[in-house]
Design a protein around this motif. Structure first.
Motif, PDB file in Angstrom:
ATOM      1  N   ALA A 105       0.831  -1.207   0.000  1.00 31.40           N
ATOM      2  CA  ALA A 105       0.000   0.000   0.000  1.00 31.40           C
ATOM      3  C   ALA A 105       0.866   1.258   0.000  1.00 31.40           C
ATOM      4  O   ALA A 105       0.555   2.248  -0.678  1.00 31.40           O
ATOM      5  CB  ALA A 105      -0.931  -0.003   1.209  1.00 31.40           C
ATOM      6  N   ALA A 106       1.974   1.212   0.748  1.00 30.95           N
ATOM      7  CA  ALA A 106       2.878   2.372   0.792  1.00 30.95           C
ATOM      8  C   ALA A 106       3.491   2.621  -0.590  1.00 30.95           C
ATOM      9  O   ALA A 106       3.589   3.779  -1.029  1.00 30.95           O
ATOM     10  CB  ALA A 106       3.978   2.142   1.827  1.00 30.95           C
ATOM     11  N   PHE A 107       3.855   1.557  -1.295  1.00 30.78           N
ATOM     12  CA  PHE A 107       4.397   1.738  -2.643  1.00 30.78           C
ATOM     13  C   PHE A 107       3.327   2.212  -3.620  1.00 30.78           C
ATOM     14  O   PHE A 107       3.629   2.965  -4.546  1.00 30.78           O
ATOM     15  CB  PHE A 107       5.088   0.473  -3.145  1.00 30.78           C
ATOM     16  CG  PHE A 107       6.532   0.409  -2.754  1.00 30.78           C
ATOM     17  CD1 PHE A 107       7.441   1.311  -3.283  1.00 30.78           C
ATOM     18  CD2 PHE A 107       6.976  -0.526  -1.847  1.00 30.78           C
ATOM     19  CE1 PHE A 107       8.774   1.282  -2.920  1.00 30.78           C
ATOM     20  CE2 PHE A 107       8.311  -0.568  -1.476  1.00 30.78           C
ATOM     21  CZ  PHE A 107       9.212   0.340  -2.009  1.00 30.78           C
ATOM     22  N   ASP A 108       2.081   1.799  -3.416  1.00 25.58           N
ATOM     23  CA  ASP A 108       0.998   2.335  -4.247  1.00 25.58           C
ATOM     24  C   ASP A 108       0.910   3.846  -4.060  1.00 25.58           C
ATOM     25  O   ASP A 108       0.801   4.598  -5.025  1.00 25.58           O
ATOM     26  CB  ASP A 108      -0.335   1.673  -3.892  1.00 25.58           C
ATOM     27  CG  ASP A 108      -1.500   2.284  -4.654  1.00 25.58           C
ATOM     28  OD1 ASP A 108      -1.348   2.626  -5.851  1.00 25.58           O
ATOM     29  OD2 ASP A 108      -2.580   2.435  -4.042  1.00 25.58           O
ATOM     30  N   ALA A 109       0.990   4.298  -2.824  1.00 23.71           N
ATOM     31  CA  ALA A 109       0.942   5.735  -2.554  1.00 23.71           C
ATOM     32  C   ALA A 109       2.158   6.444  -3.145  1.00 23.71           C
ATOM     33  O   ALA A 109       2.030   7.508  -3.765  1.00 23.71           O
ATOM     34  CB  ALA A 109       0.866   5.979  -1.048  1.00 23.71           C
ATOM     35  N   GLU A 116       8.226  10.637  -7.878  1.00 23.24           N
ATOM     36  CA  GLU A 116       8.796   9.366  -7.431  1.00 23.24           C
ATOM     37  C   GLU A 116       8.495   8.202  -8.378  1.00 23.24           C
ATOM     38  O   GLU A 116       9.085   7.137  -8.270  1.00 23.24           O
ATOM     39  CB  GLU A 116       8.262   9.009  -6.032  1.00 23.24           C
ATOM     40  CG  GLU A 116       8.531  10.057  -4.985  1.00 23.24           C
ATOM     41  CD  GLU A 116      10.004  10.167  -4.625  1.00 23.24           C
ATOM     42  OE1 GLU A 116      10.770   9.222  -4.899  1.00 23.24           O
ATOM     43  OE2 GLU A 116      10.394  11.202  -4.079  1.00 23.24           O
ATOM     44  N   ARG A 117       7.559   8.400  -9.282  1.00 24.91           N
ATOM     45  CA  ARG A 117       7.036   7.296 -10.103  1.00 24.91           C
ATOM     46  C   ARG A 117       8.112   6.562 -10.888  1.00 24.91           C
ATOM     47  O   ARG A 117       8.152   5.334 -10.909  1.00 24.91           O
ATOM     48  CB  ARG A 117       5.955   7.795 -11.043  1.00 24.91           C
ATOM     49  CG  ARG A 117       5.277   6.669 -11.806  1.00 24.91           C
ATOM     50  CD  ARG A 117       4.065   7.131 -12.542  1.00 24.91           C
ATOM     51  NE  ARG A 117       3.112   7.675 -11.585  1.00 24.91           N
ATOM     52  CZ  ARG A 117       2.155   8.543 -11.897  1.00 24.91           C
ATOM     53  NH1 ARG A 117       2.024   8.958 -13.137  1.00 24.91           N
ATOM     54  NH2 ARG A 117       1.339   9.003 -10.983  1.00 24.91           N
ATOM     55  N   VAL A 124      11.307  -1.139  -8.453  1.00 23.87           N
ATOM     56  CA  VAL A 124      10.388  -2.082  -7.812  1.00 23.87           C
ATOM     57  C   VAL A 124       9.554  -2.821  -8.858  1.00 23.87           C
ATOM     58  O   VAL A 124       9.650  -4.040  -8.986  1.00 23.87           O
ATOM     59  CB  VAL A 124       9.461  -1.376  -6.784  1.00 23.87           C
ATOM     60  CG1 VAL A 124       8.522  -2.379  -6.128  1.00 23.87           C
ATOM     61  CG2 VAL A 124      10.284  -0.661  -5.729  1.00 23.87           C
ATOM     62  N   VAL A 125       8.748  -2.097  -9.614  1.00 27.22           N
ATOM     63  CA  VAL A 125       7.811  -2.739 -10.539  1.00 27.22           C
ATOM     64  C   VAL A 125       8.550  -3.590 -11.567  1.00 27.22           C
ATOM     65  O   VAL A 125       8.234  -4.773 -11.744  1.00 27.22           O
ATOM     66  CB  VAL A 125       6.913  -1.689 -11.238  1.00 27.22           C
ATOM     67  CG1 VAL A 125       5.990  -2.352 -12.245  1.00 27.22           C
ATOM     68  CG2 VAL A 125       6.103  -0.915 -10.206  1.00 27.22           C
TER      69      VAL A 125
END
Length: 158
Positions: A105-109, A116-117, A124-125
């Motif tokens: 959830a933190a990485f979604d935010a 930061e995207r 990560v992705v």
């Protein structure tokens, strides 16, 4: 402008975010924790909901297109968090790992923060997607090695 005969573009999910959320949900908790230490920049993660575990019904379709049927239940954990900048992220992961759900959830935010995207995508992705593709390729290779081809020979009339 909302058209009554079709869906509003405001409610259409962002395919990039959908892809990222899927990667976060499938990542290992230790990997997410280490990545957060590098990319989180000391941001505080404030829980809004959960993490809470529960069950969901898994449905299937015979042959991928048949009538749906209930396959069984699966444990899931969901979490919603807010970063110190006010961005809210959500996650739902298979299993009962609250830490994994919280970091997902933190990485979604964090992914939603425009500045930061790119870092989240590349560190990560992409890493998670590559690891999942490698594991899938290895699993397919192992399965292929055990495949047996059956055939029938017709004998002539003796």
């Amino acid at each position: 402008m909302h058209r009554p005969d079709g869906p509003s573009t405001a409610s259409s999910p962002d395919p990039g975010r959908r892809r990222a959320v899927s990667a976060f949900a499938q990542a290992d908790a230790a990997f997410l924790r280490e990545a957060w230490a590098k990319l989180g920049g000391g941001r505080e993660i404030s829980p809004l909901r959960g993490p809470e575990s529960g069950l969901v019904m898994v449905r299937g379709r015979a042959g991928g297109g048949g009538a749906p049927f209930n396959l069984g239940e699966a444990s899931v954990t969901r979490a919603s968090v807010r970063l110190d900048g006010g961005t809210v992220g959500h996650s739902m992961v298979l299993g009962r790992d609250g830490t994994r759900a919280t970091y997902a959830a933190a990485f979604d935010a964090l992914w939603q923060v425009e500045a930061e995207r790119d870092d989240v995508e590349s560190h990560v992705v992409t890493v998670v997607e590559t690891a999942l593709a490698d594991a899938d390729r290895e699993r397919r290779s192992e399965t292929e090695a055990t495949r047996v081809d059956f055939f029938t020979m017709m004998r002539g009339e003796d």
